[in-house]
Design an enzyme around this catalytic site. Structure first.
Site, PDB file in Angstrom:
ATOM      1  N   ASP A 191       0.840  -1.203   0.000  1.00 13.73           N
ATOM      2  CA  ASP A 191       0.000   0.000   0.000  1.00 13.73           C
ATOM      3  C   ASP A 191       0.875   1.252   0.000  1.00 13.73           C
ATOM      4  O   ASP A 191       2.009   1.207  -0.469  1.00 13.73           O
ATOM      5  CB  ASP A 191      -0.936  -0.035   1.219  1.00 13.73           C
ATOM      6  N   ASP A 200      -0.944   2.254  17.868  1.00 19.98           N
ATOM      7  CA  ASP A 200      -1.663   1.002  17.637  1.00 19.98           C
ATOM      8  C   ASP A 200      -1.008   0.134  16.562  1.00 19.98           C
ATOM      9  O   ASP A 200      -1.494  -0.952  16.261  1.00 19.98           O
ATOM     10  CB  ASP A 200      -3.115   1.288  17.230  1.00 19.98           C
ATOM     11  N   ASP A 217      12.313   5.655   4.347  1.00 24.62           N
ATOM     12  CA  ASP A 217      11.518   4.731   5.144  1.00 24.62           C
ATOM     13  C   ASP A 217      10.138   4.547   4.517  1.00 24.62           C
ATOM     14  O   ASP A 217       9.809   5.171   3.510  1.00 24.62           O
ATOM     15  CB  ASP A 217      11.414   5.196   6.605  1.00 24.62           C
ATOM     16  N   HIS A 224      -3.694   6.209   3.518  1.00 25.53           N
ATOM     17  CA  HIS A 224      -4.446   5.034   3.070  1.00 25.53           C
ATOM     18  C   HIS A 224      -3.900   3.745   3.662  1.00 25.53           C
ATOM     19  O   HIS A 224      -4.632   2.931   4.240  1.00 25.53           O
ATOM     20  CB  HIS A 224      -4.429   4.971   1.544  1.00 25.53           C
ATOM     21  N   SER A 376     -11.194  -0.931  -0.384  1.00 24.68           N
ATOM     22  CA  SER A 376      -9.901  -0.944   0.320  1.00 24.68           C
ATOM     23  C   SER A 376     -10.050  -1.344   1.775  1.00 24.68           C
ATOM     24  O   SER A 376      -9.119  -1.880   2.376  1.00 24.68           O
ATOM     25  CB  SER A 376      -9.265   0.451   0.276  1.00 24.68           C
TER      26      SER A 376
END
Length: 530
Positions: A191, A200, A217, A224, A376
């Site tokens: 993605d 989290d 990175d 998204h 998605s």
């Protein structure tokens, strides 16, 4: 020394006439205007125009968008460097990247990139593509199609209603994503990256890579990928934020969006290979786009062969036109449903759709939490349940059939083009299934390899499954290749069929498929007299 009309050169000091000065002034003015025009042209380039840092994006005859001047060449077998170089040089190309896992190369043809006319660019690239494919060493030459996130487009829904809808808490009683060996299942998110510092997610990420820009990175700039990662496997029961569908699964983050915001087939192919090589149990691609590519298909086939479950979003065009990677045969393609189990208006559909899942989810976003909607969001919901099944010990190749067999049937009875096999039910897929094996077929008669006394024969077999009550509809009987009717008593699991046969060798085949999609085939032969 450069000479201009009307100028003279002397040794020592120089002297110019007034006409020479005027000429040089006009020349300087002309060069300034030319430079200004070139500068304006370079600053004003848009999609579909060559030059600048932005790639030129063209459209093929089907409407699929691709990077102009680039092809992905897939070879029939690993090709030594020199023949590969010779092939690319024949079409005036340079190799941009090698994808060794699928014997492919991304090449660029400068002549096409520099051509200002779109129609001529398409003609030149297609000509080169056909020339490459005509070589017996080349398996395929494909455009470097663009992929895009199946972007959210619906209003907010109450937070995380989708988890209750698919009965995730019921599933967690049986599996939380920790395998029988104690090792967590890895879900790869192909993605736009992820918020690597999100409270989290940070503790859940096993590895990450920026595919198009390896020196950077995999941090998410668009949000998204962060949302998708949280749906699949956000930290759960940790006193903060949201819960992921697969609480103890870990994440592999493969960022495929480049610094310009583009996602190409070349990057997706490399990301799938990287995920496979880094121990993914599930790969989720909440991306879609027109145009199939052999390198992408081969990367998926390689992943499946390695025991990886591949899940992808069907796309948000509200159309039955196939999108990729969801439409490849080895991929579990996922559409989206609303809170009341209707097809979401944006969700793609068709015979290539496998199943559907809630298309709205409250999940992680960079720096916090938010609700988004789209296929998605449906795809990582299915990917999370696939992780639960793998952790429970389900064989990778049985995951899709298990999911399909336990869906909530929507629309017309049975499989249909709107919902596929139905809406995902994690509780049924994981929580309601005892850990066990396929149906069994035993006590067959006549005994294999024997000769009967008569040509009129009673075929008998015990067909049972320890976890689901088989019905006659779960069983198929063939005699000498022809499908037969039969009697089946559920209380005794006994199948019986009286049949008159020709003399000689006869073959019987029984296929039993249980409610979870697991099947067993038993075949045996015997002889009848003349």
């Amino acid at each position: 020394m450069a000479r201009f009309p009307g100028s003279r050169s002397f040794s020592g000091t120089s002297h110019q006439s007034n006409s020479g000065n005027r000429t040089r002034l006009l020349l300087a003015l002309g060069l300034s205007l030319l430079f200004a025009a070139l500068l304006a042209l370079s600053m004003g380039r848009a999609e579909g125009q060559p030059g600048g840092d932005e790639p030129t994006v063209d459209t093929d005859r089907s409407g699929a968008r691709y990077v102009s001047g680039e092809l992905i060449v897939t070879y029939e077998e690993p090709v030594p460097e020199s023949p590969a170089r010779a092939l690319t040089e024949e079409v005036g190309a340079t190799v941009e990247k090698t994808l060794p896992a699928v014997d492919s190369q991304l090449i660029q043809i400068p002549e096409v990139v520099e051509e200002p006319d779109a129609a001529e660019r398409e003609r030149l690239l297609e000509e080169a593509r056909q020339e490459l494919e005509a070589d017996p060493a080349v398996r395929s030459a494909d455009y470097n199609y663009l992929r895009q996130p199946a972007a959210p487009n619906d209003p907010l829904y109450p937070k995380q209603w989708s988890l209750a809808k698919i009965a995730a808490p019921v599933a967690w009683r049986e599996s939380t994503g920790l395998g029988l060996s104690g090792e967590a299942v890895r879900i790869a998110v192909v993605d736009t990256g992820a918020d690597l510092d999100h409270p989290d997610l940070a503790g859940k990420i096993s590895a990450s890579k920026n595919i198009p820009n390896p020196t950077l990175d995999a941090d998410d700039k668009s949000g998204h990928g962060t949302h998708v990662a949280g749906i699949a496997a956000a930290g759960t029961n940790n006193g903060q934020g949201v819960a992921g569908v697969c609480p103890e699964c870990t994440l592999l983050v493969a960022k495929v969006e480049d610094t310009r915001g583009y996602i190409t087939v070349a990057s997706v192919t490399e990301a799938i290979n990287w995920s496979t090589d880094n121990g993914a149990g599930v790969i989720n691609a909440s991306l879609s786009g027109a145009g199939a590519a052999e390198s992408e298909r081969l990367a998926i086939a390689r992943a499946v062969e390695a025991g990886v479950v591949v899940v992808a979003a069907a796309g948000n065009e509200g159309s039955n036109v196939k999108t990729y990677p969801a439409a490849y045969a080895d991929v579990i393609s996922v559409g989206a449903t609303t809170r009341d189990d209707r097809r979401a208006s944006y969700s793609n559909y068709g015979g290539w759709l496998d199943l559907v899942a809630p298309g709205e989810a409250h999940s992680t976003i960079p720096g916090g939490y938010g609700t988004k909607s789209g296929t998605s969001m449906a795809s990582p919901t299915v990917a999370g349940v696939a992780g639960l099944l793998l952790a429970q010990g389900t064989a990778p190749r049985e995951v899709e059939s298990r999911l399909a067999a336990t869906t909530v049937d929507l629309g017309p009875k049975g499989r249909d083009n709107t919902f596929g096999s139905g809406r995902l039910d994690a509780g049924a897929a994981v929580g309601a299934r005892p850990r066990n094996t396929h149906p069994v077929v035993t006590n067959v008669s006549p005994k294999p390899g024997t000769k009967t006394k008569s040509r009129t024969v009673y075929l008998r077999a015990t067909v049972r499954d320890g976890q689901t009550n088989l019905a006659k509809s779960n069983i198929t009987l063939f005699v000498n290749g022809k499908k037969q009717n039969f009697a089946y008593t559920r209380s005794t699991d006994r199948l019986v069929r009286k049949v008159k046969l020709k003399p000689g060798r006869n073959q019987v085949k029984i296929v039993a498929r249980d409610g979870w999609g697991l099947s067993t085939t038993r075949t045996w032969s015997f002889r009848t007299p003349r």
